[in-house]
Design an enzyme around this catalytic site. Structure first.
Site, PDB file in Angstrom:
ATOM      1  N   ARG A  58      -0.353  14.897  13.231  1.00 33.28           N
ATOM      2  CA  ARG A  58       0.581  14.581  12.134  1.00 33.28           C
ATOM      3  C   ARG A  58       0.764  15.840  11.302  1.00 33.28           C
ATOM      4  NH1 ARG A  58      -1.163   8.640   9.991  1.00 33.28           N
ATOM      5  NH2 ARG A  58       0.888   8.650   9.019  1.00 33.28           N
ATOM      6  N   PRO A  59       1.758  16.645  11.697  1.00 30.99           N
ATOM      7  CA  PRO A  59       1.960  17.924  11.012  1.00 30.99           C
ATOM      8  C   PRO A  59       2.442  17.733   9.573  1.00 30.99           C
ATOM      9  CG  PRO A  59       3.697  17.530  12.626  1.00 30.99           C
ATOM     10  CD  PRO A  59       2.721  16.408  12.764  1.00 30.99           C
ATOM     11  N   LYS A 101       0.842  -1.212   0.000  1.00 29.11           N
ATOM     12  CA  LYS A 101       0.000   0.000   0.000  1.00 29.11           C
ATOM     13  C   LYS A 101       0.872   1.256   0.000  1.00 29.11           C
ATOM     14  CE  LYS A 101      -1.858   1.687   4.068  1.00 29.11           C
ATOM     15  NZ  LYS A 101      -1.593   3.120   4.263  1.00 29.11           N
ATOM     16  N   CYS A 159      -5.475  13.137  12.830  1.00 30.37           N
ATOM     17  CA  CYS A 159      -5.405  11.698  12.628  1.00 30.37           C
ATOM     18  C   CYS A 159      -5.454  11.040  13.986  1.00 30.37           C
ATOM     19  CB  CYS A 159      -4.099  11.363  11.926  1.00 30.37           C
ATOM     20  SG  CYS A 159      -3.894   9.603  11.713  1.00 30.37           S
ATOM     21  N   ASP A 212       4.482   0.637  12.257  1.00 33.96           N
ATOM     22  CA  ASP A 212       3.252   0.004  11.765  1.00 33.96           C
ATOM     23  C   ASP A 212       3.072  -1.427  12.281  1.00 33.96           C
ATOM     24  OD1 ASP A 212       2.631   2.282  10.446  1.00 33.96           O
ATOM     25  OD2 ASP A 212       2.991   1.532   8.425  1.00 33.96           O
TER      26      ASP A 212
HETATM   27  C1  UD1 Z   1       4.281   6.847   6.530  1.00 33.00           C
HETATM   28  C2  UD1 Z   1       3.395   5.627   6.348  1.00 33.00           C
HETATM   29  C3  UD1 Z   1       2.901   5.144   7.695  1.00 33.00           C
HETATM   30  C4  UD1 Z   1       4.075   4.896   8.633  1.00 33.00           C
HETATM   31  C5  UD1 Z   1       4.980   6.118   8.703  1.00 33.00           C
HETATM   32  C6  UD1 Z   1       6.244   5.899   9.500  1.00 33.00           C
HETATM   33  C7  UD1 Z   1       2.365   6.003   4.193  1.00 33.00           C
HETATM   34  C8  UD1 Z   1       1.130   6.273   3.413  1.00 33.00           C
HETATM   35  N1  UD1 Z   1       2.263   6.015   5.514  1.00 33.00           N
HETATM   36  O1  UD1 Z   1       3.489   7.872   7.103  1.00 33.00           O
HETATM   37  O2  UD1 Z   1       2.186   3.926   7.496  1.00 33.00           O
HETATM   38  O3  UD1 Z   1       3.579   4.642   9.928  1.00 33.00           O
HETATM   39  O4  UD1 Z   1       5.376   6.519   7.365  1.00 33.00           O
HETATM   40  O5  UD1 Z   1       6.971   4.829   8.980  1.00 33.00           O
HETATM   41  O6  UD1 Z   1       3.409   5.716   3.626  1.00 33.00           O
HETATM   42  N2  UD1 Z   1       6.343  14.739  10.771  1.00 33.00           N
HETATM   43  C9  UD1 Z   1       6.478  16.089  11.048  1.00 33.00           C
HETATM   44  N3  UD1 Z   1       6.241  16.986  10.046  1.00 33.00           N
HETATM   45  C10 UD1 Z   1       5.902  16.602   8.787  1.00 33.00           C
HETATM   46  C11 UD1 Z   1       5.777  15.215   8.510  1.00 33.00           C
HETATM   47  C12 UD1 Z   1       6.017  14.316   9.527  1.00 33.00           C
HETATM   48  O7  UD1 Z   1       6.777  16.474  12.179  1.00 33.00           O
HETATM   49  O8  UD1 Z   1       5.716  17.476   7.916  1.00 33.00           O
HETATM   50  C13 UD1 Z   1       6.591  13.758  11.856  1.00 33.00           C
HETATM   51  C14 UD1 Z   1       5.347  12.906  12.169  1.00 33.00           C
HETATM   52  O9  UD1 Z   1       4.476  13.569  13.073  1.00 33.00           O
HETATM   53  C15 UD1 Z   1       5.976  11.675  12.782  1.00 33.00           C
HETATM   54  C16 UD1 Z   1       7.296  11.552  12.019  1.00 33.00           C
HETATM   55  O10 UD1 Z   1       7.513  12.802  11.392  1.00 33.00           O
HETATM   56  O11 UD1 Z   1       6.245  11.873  14.148  1.00 33.00           O
HETATM   57  C17 UD1 Z   1       7.312  10.460  10.985  1.00 33.00           C
HETATM   58  O12 UD1 Z   1       6.155  10.567  10.144  1.00 33.00           O
HETATM   59  P1  UD1 Z   1       6.211  10.260   8.579  1.00 33.00           P
HETATM   60  O13 UD1 Z   1       7.412   9.417   8.313  1.00 33.00           O
HETATM   61  O14 UD1 Z   1       6.049  11.522   7.835  1.00 33.00           O
HETATM   62  O15 UD1 Z   1       4.921   9.378   8.373  1.00 33.00           O
HETATM   63  P2  UD1 Z   1       3.992   9.381   7.107  1.00 33.00           P
HETATM   64  O16 UD1 Z   1       4.787   9.628   5.875  1.00 33.00           O
HETATM   65  O17 UD1 Z   1       2.804  10.237   7.364  1.00 33.00           O
END
Ligand code: UD1
Length: 416
Positions: free
Chosen positions: A118-119, A19, A113, A302
């Protein structure tokens, strides 16, 4: 979903396509004024949702079994409204793809979420570093530029989505882009392979820095989506929690190494034979003194909830620290209702395992936590009902069918 527990799972399974690899590839297809064919694409809600957004933007999309055909030659630069954007957080990467193709994009704020805040600050910053101007109007995030120009950006936190965002925006940008401190999760690596296979010029400078030489245009492509490492881990947890013997037919071993390490520590055994992963969970009986979720190649967040369900069944005290997302212990409530003893404080969970689990009526409130409850149901005495299983179906293509094929007794109540 109704589950009658108590049977060890046994047998062999082919794991669905990933996915989290598929979603950014579908978004990336917008970058090209032509065709994209994705084989082994999972037919799940999130994929449908991303495909619907593309259709709303003028793409043609159709399926033949698990092959998704996309034709983005008539795509236009439409606004992505709340009804679409809030259904699926990962739609935010469409900003980079639309900017790359049209130098303009607008998408509703993806919203909150259930697994904690989730910023999207990193997503917006990386686009700004390539020359995009970002503004927010009536809950819509608007981005535009005269042209995207190569630049350098260092992520403060490793983020899978924001790394993919930067890559999508930089592929067609003018000049060279350096993205530093990127996520190295397989889903980022696969996006790069996918884009390179259609004419992009992206390379890893080391394990976390990426260099992207902008190209004029991409080409049509056919690509095979890799197997889903999280679905693989979930099914191995199903084997572990029922003390069964599960074989996975298609799995990329190095992508699930951290999981297999933990699996061995709890007493699981495995071997690889003719490309198949054979697991034996009959001796799963050891608690884990300390397990923390980490960015790749560490233990994936995950799989934290499915592993928590397994740990609830092994005698002794286990401790999990969740480092990636706040508030990702939602499965604990349901597990407690089944008789598990779990204590949570902030990012830490202590599981006093080994108490028998009893069937119960439970609510799934997110994807992986919901799957963990299904696994617990397979190990529990009596009947378990997991409500709101739409959450689970966002990520698992045929969870009932797959677990039934391994001898689990469960069915999807259609509500009729
Ligand atoms: C992706 C996966 C999700 C998985 C996660 C971590 C997809 C569709 N989803 O989510 O299943 O659990 O990776 O492996 O691929 N963060 C910030 N600012 C931002 C973006 C992220 O602070 O702009 C923080 C988040 O709050 C979190 C951390 O970064 O604490 C990691 O999140 P991120 O790797 O971005 O997760 P996703 O890409 O949303």
């Amino acid at each position: 979903m109704r589950i009658w527990g108590g049977r060890p799972l046994e047998g062999s399974l082919r794991v669905q396509g990933s996915k989290n690899a598929a979603l950014p590839m579908i978004a990336a297809s917008i970058l090209h004024n032509g065709k994209t064919v994705l084989h082994n694409c999972p037919r799940i809600r999130d994929v449908d949702c991303m495909t619907e957004i593309l259709k709303m933007l003028g793409a043609k999309a159709w399926w033949e079994e698990n092959t998704l055909f996309l034709d983005c030659s008539k795509v236009f630069c439409g606004r992505i409204h709340k009804a679409y954007a809030q259904k699926m957080r990962s739609s935010i990467v469409l900003l980079g793809a639309l900017l790359g193709r049209f130098h303009k994009a607008a998408i509703a704020h993806p919203g909150g979420c259930v697994i904690g805040p989730r910023p999207i600050d990193l997503h917006l910053e990386v686009l700004q570093s390539l020359g995009a101007e970002i503004s927010e109007e009536d809950g819509m995030i608007c981005a535009q530029c005269r042209e995207l120009k190569g630049g350098a950006y260092r992520y403060r936190i490793k983020s899978v989505g924001a790394s993919q965002q930067g890559i999508l925006a930089a592929v067609l940008a003018k000049g060279t882009t350096h993205l530093l401190h990127c996520s190295s999760e397989p889903e980022v690596q696969w996006l790069i392979r996918f884009l390179n296979s259609r004419g992009a010029d992206i390379s890893w400078e080391n394990q976390e820095d990426i260099c992207i030489h902008g190209v004029e245009q991409l080409e049509d492509v056919e690509f095979e989506i890799p197997p889903d490492r999280i679905a693989a881990g979930t099914y191995l947890c199903a084997g572990a929690i029922t003390r069964g013997q599960v074989t996975l037919e298609n799995v990329i071993l190095e992508e699930i190494e951290a999981f297999l390490d933990v699996y061995q520590k709890i007493g699981g055994q495995y071997e690889v034979n003719s490309g198949k992963l054979l697991t034996d969970s009959r001796r799963v009986e050891y608690a884990i003194p300390y397990l923390e979720t980490e960015v790749y190649p560490g233990f994936p967040t995950d799989l934290q909830s499915p592993m928590m369900a397994v740990l609830a069944t092994v005698p002794g005290l286990s401790h999990i620290r969740e480092n990636i997302f706040e508030d990702r212990f939602k499965a604990a409530k349901g597990l407690r209702e089944m008789g598990a003893s779990i204590y949570i404080e902030g990012r830490d969970a202590w599981i006093e395992g080994g108490r028998p689990l009893q069937g119960a009526r439970l609510q799934a409130c997110e994807l992986r936590g919901g799957a963990a409850l299904v696994l617990a149901g397979l190990a529990a005495q009596g009947e378990t009902i997991v409500e709101n299983c739409e959450y689970i179906e966002r990520g698992y293509e045929h969870i009932c069918k797959d677990l039934s094929a391994l001898g689990g007794i469960l069915e999807r109540d259609t509500g009729r």
